[in-house]
Motif scaffolding. Sequence first.
Motif, PDB file in Angstrom:
ATOM      1  N   LEU A   1       0.790  -1.298   0.030  1.00 42.48           N
ATOM      2  CA  LEU A   1      -0.044  -0.023   0.001  1.00 42.48           C
ATOM      3  C   LEU A   1       0.727   1.149   0.088  1.00 42.48           C
TER       4      LEU A   1
ATOM      5  N   GLN B   1       1.029   5.558   0.020  1.00 42.64           N
ATOM      6  CA  GLN B   1       0.098   6.670   0.238  1.00 42.64           C
ATOM      7  C   GLN B   1       0.962   7.914   0.108  1.00 42.64           C
TER       8      GLN B   1
ATOM      9  N   LEU C   1      -2.790  -2.811   4.472  1.00 40.73           N
ATOM     10  CA  LEU C   1      -3.515  -1.621   4.776  1.00 40.73           C
ATOM     11  C   LEU C   1      -3.525  -1.757   6.320  1.00 40.73           C
ATOM     12  N   GLU C   2      -3.588  -3.012   6.814  1.00 38.46           N
ATOM     13  CA  GLU C   2      -3.627  -2.990   8.236  1.00 38.46           C
ATOM     14  C   GLU C   2      -2.280  -2.493   9.105  1.00 38.46           C
TER      15      GLU C   2
ATOM     16  N   ARG D   1      -2.684   1.233   8.785  1.00 38.44           N
ATOM     17  CA  ARG D   1      -3.793   1.768   9.658  1.00 38.44           C
ATOM     18  C   ARG D   1      -3.192   1.661  11.214  1.00 38.44           C
TER      19      ARG D   1
ATOM     20  N   TYR E   1      -3.291   5.287  12.914  1.00 38.74           N
ATOM     21  CA  TYR E   1      -4.313   5.564  13.876  1.00 38.74           C
ATOM     22  C   TYR E   1      -4.384   4.838  15.005  1.00 38.74           C
TER      23      TYR E   1
ATOM     24  N   MET F   1      -4.116   6.978  -1.951  1.00 43.27           N
ATOM     25  CA  MET F   1      -3.724   5.514  -1.552  1.00 43.27           C
ATOM     26  C   MET F   1      -3.709   4.593  -2.942  1.00 43.27           C
TER      27      MET F   1
ATOM     28  N   ARG G   1      -9.041   6.729  -1.462  1.00 41.99           N
ATOM     29  CA  ARG G   1      -8.999   7.156   0.095  1.00 41.99           C
ATOM     30  C   ARG G   1      -9.495   5.980   0.965  1.00 41.99           C
ATOM     31  N   PRO G   2      -9.147   6.090   2.229  1.00 46.48           N
ATOM     32  CA  PRO G   2      -9.475   5.029   3.201  1.00 46.48           C
ATOM     33  C   PRO G   2     -10.977   4.701   3.230  1.00 46.48           C
ATOM     34  N   GLN G   3     -11.751   5.709   2.820  1.00 43.19           N
ATOM     35  CA  GLN G   3     -13.035   5.452   3.008  1.00 43.19           C
ATOM     36  C   GLN G   3     -13.976   4.528   1.753  1.00 43.19           C
TER      37      GLN G   3
ATOM     38  N   ARG H   1     -13.816   1.797   0.481  1.00 46.40           N
ATOM     39  CA  ARG H   1     -14.017   0.341   0.883  1.00 46.40           C
ATOM     40  C   ARG H   1     -13.745  -0.635  -0.356  1.00 46.40           C
TER      41      ARG H   1
ATOM     42  N   LEU I   1      -9.947  -1.166  -1.163  1.00 46.92           N
ATOM     43  CA  LEU I   1      -9.196  -1.450  -0.098  1.00 46.92           C
ATOM     44  C   LEU I   1      -8.403  -2.808  -0.196  1.00 46.92           C
TER      45      LEU I   1
END
Length: 165
Positions: free
Chosen positions: A21, A23, A90-91, A94, A98, A122, A154-156, A158, A161
């Motif tokens: 990934l 970004q 991705l994990e 994140r 976050y 991303m 983007r992260p949203q 889905r 992803l």
Amino acid sequence: MSTTEHSQTRQSGDESSTKHLAQISIGRLKYARDDDRLAGWRDNVDRINALAEAHRGFVWRLTGAEGQETGRRYFDDERIVTNYSVWETLETFRSFAYGSEHRDFLRRRHEWFEPVDGHFAMWWSPAGVVPSMVTGRNKLQRLREFGPSQDAFRPQDRQFLRSDR
């Protein structure tokens, strides 16, 4: 990668993965770089970048000659700073963004940065490929112009992803 760009890379622990990934995010500083109102951000950039480099799943990040990317200019506006990195999954991205101390700086970004439309993109990049700044800028532009797709999201978003699409 041009000879004027630098990077910080760590060997991936997940050699079976065919995609990582990537970004890129940009921010426009509210004040001049040496303004005391940016001290909370400026004085912690190296430490937070070191946390990223030590985090599980970190693969690469764009750096400047002194180890951080914030002193480099990749856009015409001198107050634009760039964060550009590659993560195994991705994990793991994140988890750092976050789930570490980085999260606290995200929460405070309004203190140091002006809102920028289309500031984050991303995409899934072949494992082992170090993306160029041209690639990153193009991904930001493509997302702004055409919206999310497998090419830039983007992260949203889905539906994009998963790396196997």
